[in-house]
Motif scaffolding. Structure first.
Motif, PDB file in Angstrom:
ATOM      1  N   VAL A 624       7.409  14.221   3.479  1.00  0.00           N
ATOM      2  CA  VAL A 624       8.388  13.129   3.420  1.00  0.00           C
ATOM      3  C   VAL A 624       7.681  11.798   3.641  1.00  0.00           C
ATOM      4  CG1 VAL A 624      10.420  12.126   4.543  1.00  0.00           C
ATOM      5  CG2 VAL A 624      10.287  14.607   4.150  1.00  0.00           C
ATOM      6  N   ASN A 625       8.022  10.794   2.792  1.00  0.00           N
ATOM      7  CA  ASN A 625       7.492   9.419   2.849  1.00  0.00           C
ATOM      8  C   ASN A 625       6.012   9.312   2.479  1.00  0.00           C
ATOM      9  OD1 ASN A 625       9.975   8.295   3.608  1.00  0.00           O
ATOM     10  ND2 ASN A 625       9.603   8.752   5.770  1.00  0.00           N
ATOM     11  N   LYS A 626       5.409  10.411   1.996  1.00  0.00           N
ATOM     12  CA  LYS A 626       4.039  10.313   1.507  1.00  0.00           C
ATOM     13  C   LYS A 626       4.041   9.523   0.202  1.00  0.00           C
ATOM     14  CE  LYS A 626       2.009  12.800   4.701  1.00  0.00           C
ATOM     15  NZ  LYS A 626       1.062  12.179   5.669  1.00  0.00           N
ATOM     16  N   LYS A 627       3.046   8.647   0.031  1.00  0.00           N
ATOM     17  CA  LYS A 627       2.992   7.772  -1.139  1.00  0.00           C
ATOM     18  C   LYS A 627       2.184   8.439  -2.257  1.00  0.00           C
ATOM     19  CE  LYS A 627       3.490   3.434   1.387  1.00  0.00           C
ATOM     20  NZ  LYS A 627       2.889   2.107   1.697  1.00  0.00           N
ATOM     21  N   VAL A 628       2.818   8.507  -3.419  1.00  0.00           N
ATOM     22  CA  VAL A 628       2.202   9.178  -4.568  1.00  0.00           C
ATOM     23  C   VAL A 628       2.126   8.205  -5.740  1.00  0.00           C
ATOM     24  CG1 VAL A 628       2.291  11.167  -6.102  1.00  0.00           C
ATOM     25  CG2 VAL A 628       3.278  11.330  -3.817  1.00  0.00           C
ATOM     26  N   LEU A 629       0.963   8.186  -6.404  1.00  0.00           N
ATOM     27  CA  LEU A 629       0.814   7.429  -7.641  1.00  0.00           C
ATOM     28  C   LEU A 629       0.772   8.412  -8.801  1.00  0.00           C
ATOM     29  CD1 LEU A 629       0.304   4.819  -9.254  1.00  0.00           C
ATOM     30  CD2 LEU A 629      -2.153   5.182  -8.883  1.00  0.00           C
ATOM     31  N   VAL A 630       1.737   8.290  -9.714  1.00  0.00           N
ATOM     32  CA  VAL A 630       1.792   9.158 -10.906  1.00  0.00           C
ATOM     33  C   VAL A 630       1.229   8.378 -12.078  1.00  0.00           C
ATOM     34  CG1 VAL A 630       3.277  10.440 -12.483  1.00  0.00           C
ATOM     35  CG2 VAL A 630       3.792  10.415 -10.044  1.00  0.00           C
ATOM     36  N   VAL A 631       0.131   8.872 -12.645  1.00  0.00           N
ATOM     37  CA  VAL A 631      -0.508   8.210 -13.790  1.00  0.00           C
ATOM     38  C   VAL A 631      -0.166   9.026 -15.033  1.00  0.00           C
ATOM     39  CG1 VAL A 631      -2.660   7.285 -14.702  1.00  0.00           C
ATOM     40  CG2 VAL A 631      -2.386   7.584 -12.228  1.00  0.00           C
ATOM     41  N   VAL A 672      -1.853  10.422  -2.288  1.00  0.00           N
ATOM     42  CA  VAL A 672      -2.343  11.305  -3.348  1.00  0.00           C
ATOM     43  C   VAL A 672      -2.073  10.660  -4.696  1.00  0.00           C
ATOM     44  CG1 VAL A 672      -0.181  12.629  -3.525  1.00  0.00           C
ATOM     45  CG2 VAL A 672      -2.332  13.685  -4.255  1.00  0.00           C
ATOM     46  N   VAL A 673      -2.964  10.959  -5.680  1.00  0.00           N
ATOM     47  CA  VAL A 673      -2.790  10.468  -7.049  1.00  0.00           C
ATOM     48  C   VAL A 673      -2.635  11.670  -7.969  1.00  0.00           C
ATOM     49  CG1 VAL A 673      -3.846   9.222  -8.976  1.00  0.00           C
ATOM     50  CG2 VAL A 673      -4.143   8.379  -6.638  1.00  0.00           C
ATOM     51  N   LEU A 674      -1.595  11.660  -8.814  1.00  0.00           N
ATOM     52  CA  LEU A 674      -1.405  12.685  -9.845  1.00  0.00           C
ATOM     53  C   LEU A 674      -1.820  12.071 -11.177  1.00  0.00           C
ATOM     54  CD1 LEU A 674       2.075  14.136  -8.791  1.00  0.00           C
ATOM     55  CD2 LEU A 674      -0.195  14.904  -8.109  1.00  0.00           C
ATOM     56  N   MET A 675      -2.959  12.524 -11.715  1.00  0.00           N
ATOM     57  CA  MET A 675      -3.600  11.868 -12.853  1.00  0.00           C
ATOM     58  C   MET A 675      -3.492  12.706 -14.125  1.00  0.00           C
ATOM     59  SD  MET A 675      -5.614   9.147 -13.638  1.00  0.00           S
ATOM     60  CE  MET A 675      -6.472   8.649 -12.127  1.00  0.00           C
TER      61      MET A 675
END
Length: 751
Positions: A624-631, A672-675
């Motif tokens: 919860v509230n973890k910041k994720v960047l979706v590329v 975390v980054v989802l690339m």
């Protein structure tokens, strides 16, 4: 011109015609004699098989007489070998041994590998019967090596019978059964009825010896083998095997405690054995007499030939010298003309051959281009299908999370099932494409085999329950606990084989068997079987069932579904692991797939901890509230991934391309980054490499529809911590995110 010259000029053509006619007549006579020898040998072998020994001896007498006038060592060796078959059949093993050694010497001088391999096989059988087991095994191995060089699988199959009989005589019935089981499908395929009957009869004897070790099941298998043998024996009138079948019937009845039937079969066997033994003595004696007489006759013929040669030398051939000289000149002229024409023909043939070679080279290049185009097409289409499929599975998951009504749940479950089925098909195509393109490598990790198989059975239990089919595991406890190999590929093989059996078995049983065949200090050979009592496979389709997109029939495809890719994947995976899939099946009775495979035995008592084995418990609250960047460049995929993450109360930002992602990571802090990998501009791999230049700790996960050209190791080398293939299952998706955030995996750790 003198009268003599004129006479020779007139008579020369007639003389040439006469000489050439005599040569042609001699050649035709020689060919007829060779054909007669071969025919007599074939008839002799048939008469030996049916125990018509008198006729066999007559055949061999005639063949031996004819071959004595022919300068053909291969043919003489063939006649000698047929005599060996006769001596072996009448149990005169001493004579069979001495004659076969002569044949071996003859074949070795002529470098006749095929005949030599057959003679080695025969010598192995002879030595087996006389108790010289180690020597017999050596001859069988030599024969097997020669047959392998010659690529003669049909004749090579006879070695399997020899090895089976050898192991049976040695007191190793388990190994004997394996050899007979390996040979029987080949004898059936090549229509070698005598070998098949002989193998089935010996298999029954071996199974009866195993009864005390395994239980009543082997008596049932022995009865089956006996019945198959008897059907072939009666159809073909194999008298010697018929007598031996009474002994097998006696042993079966005795095991069944049917004493009356056992006694009846024993009396018949003993009576016929006694009668045939007298026939053996008589035949053996007659064969030796005939051989002696033939030897005397050959000596007389040789003496007459020598006498004739002496008389010919004493004649005056002077009067014919001029005529023969003219004939020789004419013949030489004709030969010169023939050579000239032959050279012209050879030149034209060379030109034609060169043209054909060029055509074949072009065809080869076209085939290679077509194969590459097919691979690229399948790779592209599977990748392109994954993108919309990701939307289907993702939206289905989101809709099911929004408390749908009951009638909506039914539709959504159907949609979910269809999406998963399509994903399975796409994965199979991709796997097969990678295998055919040699893009797959065998890994080596430590694993527990029994645990692996149990995991597979648990995964397939629901499918089996739906079919009201029971799954059984028969695991040899002597198999080492820790093996070194590729557990993922082995699991894939077993899932395909067991899943295939479950699909074609209704209200039945599927047996998975693992047996230890051989164990050395650090290496073990295991035998895997998957057997069912389902619909079975016809003999015709068994030859093509492992080909890509092949199924039993169009009706089977409509009834049971599937694409026919699973068994092709199994075949390719096993070949990659230096093994081979085998099949035994009867329509209406079921199928048995089996293979043997070598593993290293691990000294390490700890199994490698892989993601598949961990069964990680994910604490969703911790995300919860973890910041994720979706590329991601695809707007629909952006929306679906974002919604799945926000459903679990994670904070999500989106980048449309790789360069934008690099800028956002520089200016913001993410957990975390989802690339995505395939994007306009720079790829996901390039973007990750740029990020790693200034941030080596940020978890980055590759979110990609994997293609054939992508090597997963390249992702880890580029700096990715994990890989999630699209489309994904939500539970696996969050498990991998949880791992990279909380366990701080280095790139490649999960691999």
């Amino acid at each position: 011109m003198s009268k003599v010259g004129f006479t020779y000029k007139i008579l020369a053509p007639f003389l040439i015609f006469f000489l050439l006619s005599r040569v042609a007549f001699g050649m035709q006579t020689n060919q007829d004699s060779i054909a007669s020898v071969i025919r007599h040998c074939q008839e002799a072998k048939l008469n030996i098989a049916t125990q018509n020994f008198d006729k066999a001896i007559d055949n061999l007498t005639e063949a031996n007489f004819l071959v004595s006038n022919i300068n053909n060592n291969q043919l003489k060796g063939g006649v000698l070998q047929t005599f060996v078959f006769l001596y072996y059949a009448v149990k005169n093993y001493e004579k069979a041994d001495s004659e076969n050694i002569k044949a071996i010497t003859l074949f070795q001088k002529n470098d006749d590998k095929l005949s030599l391999a057959k003679a080695y096989t025969m010598q192995g059988l002879i030595l087996t019967q006389t108790g010289r087991f180690n020597q017999a095994e050596g001859y069988f191995n030599d024969a097997d090596e020669l047959f392998t060089q010659l690529n003669d699988e049909q004749t090579q199959s006879n070695v399997l019978i020899g090895l089976g009989v050898l192991e049976l005589k040695r007191g190793n019935p388990k190994r004997a059964v394996n050899y007979f089981d390996a040979g029987i499908p080949l004898y059936d395929n090549f229509h070698l009825t005598y070998q098949e009957a002989y193998a089935q009869l010996n298999k029954a004897d071996a199974l009866l010896q195993l009864e005390n070790e395994v239980g009543y099941q082997n008596i049932v298998l022995a009865k089956q083998a006996y019945k198959k043998a008897l059907a072939i024996i009666d159809t073909n009138s194999y008298a010697s095997l018929k007598i031996e079948s009474y002994n097998t019937a006696y042993q079966i009845a005795k095991k069944d405690n049917n004493l009356k039937e056992a006694q009846e079969n024993l009396i018949i066997y003993t009576t016929k054995k006694d009668s045939i033994f007298k026939e053996y003595i008589k035949t053996s004696s007659r064969a030796l007499d005939i051989e002696s007489n033939l030897g005397d006759l050959n000596q007389i013929i040789e003496e007459q030939k020598n006498d004739l040669d002496k008389k010919k030398k004493s004649l005056n051939f002077g009067k014919m010298t001029n005529g023969l000289s003219i004939a020789l000149i004419v013949i030489l002229s004709l030969l010169t003309l023939s050579l000239y024409k032959n050279n012209n023909l050879r030149a034209k043939a060379n030109e034609l051959l060169q043209d054909k070679n060029n055509e074949l080279q072009l065809a080869k290049e076209k085939a290679e281009k077509a194969s590459l185009a097919k691979a690229q097409f399948l790779s592209t289409i599977t990748h392109e299908l994954r993108t919309p499929l990701y939307a289907v599975t993702g939206l289905t998951h989101l809709l099911m999370e929004e408390n749908p009504k009951e009638y909506q749940k039914e539709h959504l479950n159907s949609l979910k099932f269809s999406g998963e089925y399509l994903l399975s098909l796409i994965n199979n195509i991709l796997d097969l494409n990678k295998l055919e393109a040699n893009k797959v490598e065998v890994e080596k990790t430590t694993f527990n085999l029994k645990k692996r198989i149990n995991d597979v059975l648990i995964a397939l239990k629901k499918s089996a329950d739906d079919k009201k089919t029971k799954l059984h595991l028969e695991f040899d406890d002597s198999v080492p606990d820790r093996l070194v190999g590729d557990p993922l590929k082995l699991s894939q093989i077993l899932i395909n084989l067991i899943g295939n059996s479950v699909k074609f078995t209704q209200n039945g049983d599927v047996y998975v068997r693992v047996k230890k065949l051989d164990l050395s200090k650090n290496k073990v050979m295991l035998h895997f079987e998957v057997e069912d009592n389902g619909v079975g496979i016809s003999k015709k389709k068994q030859k093509s069932i492992f080909e890509t997109f092949s199924q039993g029939s169009l009706q089977i495809n409509r009834k049971f579904g599937g694409t026919g890719l699973g068994l092709s994947i199994v075949k390719n995976l096993l070949e990659l692991m230096n093994s081979k899939i085998q099949l035994e099946s009867d329509l209406g009775k079921g199928s048995k797939f089996w293979f043997n495979i070598n593993f290293l035995v691990s000294d390490n008592s700890v199994e490698v901890d892989t993601a598949a084995d961990r069964g990680l418990e994910v604490d969703l609250e911790s995300l919860v509230n973890k910041k994720v960047l979706v590329v991601e460049d695809n707007k629909i995929n952006q929306m679906i991934t974002k919604k799945i993450l926000e459903k679990n109360k994670m904070v999500c930002m989106v980048a449309d391309n790789g360069m934008e992602a690099v800028k956002l990571v520089k200016n913001n802090k993410y957990d975390v980054v989802l690339m995505d990998i395939h994007m306009p501009g720079i790829s996901g791999i390039e973007a990750t490499q740029k990020i790693r230049a200034f941030d080596t700790t940020l978890p980055i996960i590759a979110l990609t529809a994997v293609t054939i050209d992508e090597n997963l190791d390249d992702f880890y080398q580029a700096g990715f911590n994990e890989i999630i293939p699209k489309p994904f299952k939500p539970e696996e998706f969050f498990e991998k995110i949880y791992k990279v955030i909380h366990f701080k995996l280095e790139p490649g750790d999960s691999n």
